[in-house]
Motif scaffolding. Structure first.
Motif, PDB file in Angstrom:
ATOM      1  N   TYR A 151      52.474  70.082  70.036  1.00  0.00           N
ATOM      2  CA  TYR A 151      51.888  71.020  70.988  1.00  0.00           C
ATOM      3  C   TYR A 151      50.438  70.706  71.320  1.00  0.00           C
ATOM      4  N   ILE A 152      49.919  69.599  70.848  1.00  0.00           N
ATOM      5  CA  ILE A 152      48.540  69.211  71.160  1.00  0.00           C
ATOM      6  C   ILE A 152      48.497  68.697  72.599  1.00  0.00           C
ATOM      7  N   ARG A 153      47.621  69.255  73.408  1.00  0.00           N
ATOM      8  CA  ARG A 153      47.524  68.863  74.818  1.00  0.00           C
ATOM      9  C   ARG A 153      46.330  67.941  75.080  1.00  0.00           C
ATOM     10  N   ASP A 154      45.304  67.992  74.229  1.00  0.00           N
ATOM     11  CA  ASP A 154      44.113  67.181  74.435  1.00  0.00           C
ATOM     12  C   ASP A 154      44.407  65.737  74.029  1.00  0.00           C
ATOM     13  N   LEU A 155      44.368  64.822  75.001  1.00  0.00           N
ATOM     14  CA  LEU A 155      44.740  63.432  74.742  1.00  0.00           C
ATOM     15  C   LEU A 155      43.787  62.745  73.781  1.00  0.00           C
ATOM     16  N   SER A 156      42.523  63.176  73.718  1.00  0.00           N
ATOM     17  CA  SER A 156      41.591  62.546  72.776  1.00  0.00           C
ATOM     18  C   SER A 156      41.980  62.867  71.329  1.00  0.00           C
ATOM     19  N   LYS A 157      42.538  64.040  71.101  1.00  0.00           N
ATOM     20  CA  LYS A 157      43.003  64.375  69.751  1.00  0.00           C
ATOM     21  C   LYS A 157      44.292  63.629  69.413  1.00  0.00           C
ATOM     22  N   ILE A 158      45.162  63.472  70.414  1.00  0.00           N
ATOM     23  CA  ILE A 158      46.403  62.741  70.188  1.00  0.00           C
ATOM     24  C   ILE A 158      46.108  61.276  69.909  1.00  0.00           C
ATOM     25  N   TRP A 200      46.036  56.047  64.823  1.00  0.00           N
ATOM     26  CA  TRP A 200      45.658  55.346  63.586  1.00  0.00           C
ATOM     27  C   TRP A 200      46.794  55.379  62.579  1.00  0.00           C
ATOM     28  N   PHE A 201      47.577  56.453  62.579  1.00  0.00           N
ATOM     29  CA  PHE A 201      48.713  56.515  61.666  1.00  0.00           C
ATOM     30  C   PHE A 201      49.723  55.418  61.983  1.00  0.00           C
ATOM     31  N   GLY A 202      49.935  55.142  63.263  1.00  0.00           N
ATOM     32  CA  GLY A 202      50.836  54.061  63.662  1.00  0.00           C
ATOM     33  C   GLY A 202      50.303  52.710  63.230  1.00  0.00           C
ATOM     34  N   ILE A 203      49.000  52.507  63.372  1.00  0.00           N
ATOM     35  CA  ILE A 203      48.395  51.240  62.959  1.00  0.00           C
ATOM     36  C   ILE A 203      48.474  51.079  61.448  1.00  0.00           C
ATOM     37  N   ILE A 204      48.182  52.142  60.722  1.00  0.00           N
ATOM     38  CA  ILE A 204      48.255  52.092  59.261  1.00  0.00           C
ATOM     39  C   ILE A 204      49.691  51.882  58.800  1.00  0.00           C
ATOM     40  N   SER A 205      50.652  52.544  59.453  1.00  0.00           N
ATOM     41  CA  SER A 205      52.052  52.378  59.049  1.00  0.00           C
ATOM     42  C   SER A 205      52.548  50.968  59.337  1.00  0.00           C
ATOM     43  N   VAL A 233      60.389  46.360  63.308  1.00  0.00           N
ATOM     44  CA  VAL A 233      59.120  45.975  63.920  1.00  0.00           C
ATOM     45  C   VAL A 233      58.566  47.105  64.779  1.00  0.00           C
ATOM     46  N   MET A 234      59.421  47.755  65.559  1.00  0.00           N
ATOM     47  CA  MET A 234      58.956  48.794  66.476  1.00  0.00           C
ATOM     48  C   MET A 234      58.656  50.118  65.788  1.00  0.00           C
ATOM     49  N   MET A 235      59.078  50.290  64.544  1.00  0.00           N
ATOM     50  CA  MET A 235      58.827  51.557  63.855  1.00  0.00           C
ATOM     51  C   MET A 235      57.340  51.854  63.773  1.00  0.00           C
ATOM     52  N   GLY A 236      56.532  50.829  63.606  1.00  0.00           N
ATOM     53  CA  GLY A 236      55.103  51.031  63.562  1.00  0.00           C
ATOM     54  C   GLY A 236      54.518  51.487  64.887  1.00  0.00           C
ATOM     55  N   TYR A 237      55.197  51.194  65.995  1.00  0.00           N
ATOM     56  CA  TYR A 237      54.698  51.569  67.316  1.00  0.00           C
ATOM     57  C   TYR A 237      55.342  52.835  67.849  1.00  0.00           C
ATOM     58  N   SER A 238      56.314  53.388  67.148  1.00  0.00           N
ATOM     59  CA  SER A 238      57.081  54.489  67.727  1.00  0.00           C
ATOM     60  C   SER A 238      56.323  55.796  67.752  1.00  0.00           C
ATOM     61  N   GLY A 239      55.351  55.986  66.899  1.00  0.00           N
ATOM     62  CA  GLY A 239      54.635  57.252  66.873  1.00  0.00           C
ATOM     63  C   GLY A 239      53.751  57.485  68.081  1.00  0.00           C
ATOM     64  N   HIS A 240      53.522  56.458  68.905  1.00  0.00           N
ATOM     65  CA  HIS A 240      52.620  56.640  70.040  1.00  0.00           C
ATOM     66  C   HIS A 240      53.165  57.629  71.050  1.00  0.00           C
ATOM     67  N   SER A 241      54.466  57.791  71.086  1.00  0.00           N
ATOM     68  CA  SER A 241      55.019  58.708  72.098  1.00  0.00           C
ATOM     69  C   SER A 241      54.761  60.162  71.735  1.00  0.00           C
ATOM     70  N   LEU A 242      54.649  60.480  70.463  1.00  0.00           N
ATOM     71  CA  LEU A 242      54.331  61.844  70.073  1.00  0.00           C
ATOM     72  C   LEU A 242      52.853  62.095  70.219  1.00  0.00           C
TER      73      LEU A 242
END
Length: 158
Positions: free
Chosen positions: A92-99, A104-109, A149-158
């Motif tokens: 439910y976060i609407r502010d793109l700067s917070k999203i 970083w979680f995707g990069i760390i994962s 391989v794509m699991m690390g990049y999948s969180g970007h959509s959320l």
């Protein structure tokens, strides 16, 4: 190759947004390209993608919590509720700067996944390598490999 494709797609989207200032989402791009049907189709596709990603993350986190803290102390249902409480507010976060900070979680994962694969390979005994028949490319397992391989990049959509 995958990184280049993602970069080039972002470059094209940036140019499109610079030329047409009314674009603020992918359904807007669908409307610009395909009309009102494109708006509805792209909007529905992205809604279902985000919904299914959230369901997948909740199930993955609930199972992981169950394996970590299970064993009688906490039930699987409580792990599922905990995963819901952790993940659903982020949708439910609407502010793109917070999203963007969540990327970083995707990069760390992705880094953790790479480290786990390297450690698993280094821990494998050398005599197993000689007895196992391997192929240069195993096409049968290619979808699984791309998924890992794509699991690390999948969180970007959320």
């Amino acid at each position: 190759l995958l990184g280049w494709l993602c970069w080039y797609t972002a470059l094209i989207l940036g140019r499109l947004q610079a030329e047409v200032s009314t674009i603020s989402s992918y359904p807007d791009i669908g409307f610009l390209v395909f009309g009102s049907n494109g708006l509805v189709i792209v909007g529905l596709l992205f809604f279902f993608e985000l919904f299914l990603m959230l369901v997948g993350f909740v199930v993955l986190l609930a199972d992981s919590l169950d394996h970590m803290f299970g064993g009688g102390a906490i039930s699987h249902d409580m792990c599922f509720v905990g995963a819901l409480l952790l993940l659903v507010p982020g949708a439910y976060i609407r502010d793109l700067s917070k999203i963007a900070s969540f990327s970083w979680f995707g990069i760390i994962s992705a880094g953790a996944l790479l480290a786990a694969l390297v450690c698993a390979r280094l821990e494998q005994p050398s005599e197993v390598k000689a007895t196992v028949h391997t192929q240069f490319v195993n096409w049968h397992n290619m979808p699984l490999c791309w998924g890992i391989v794509m699991m690390g990049y999948s969180g970007h959509s959320l």
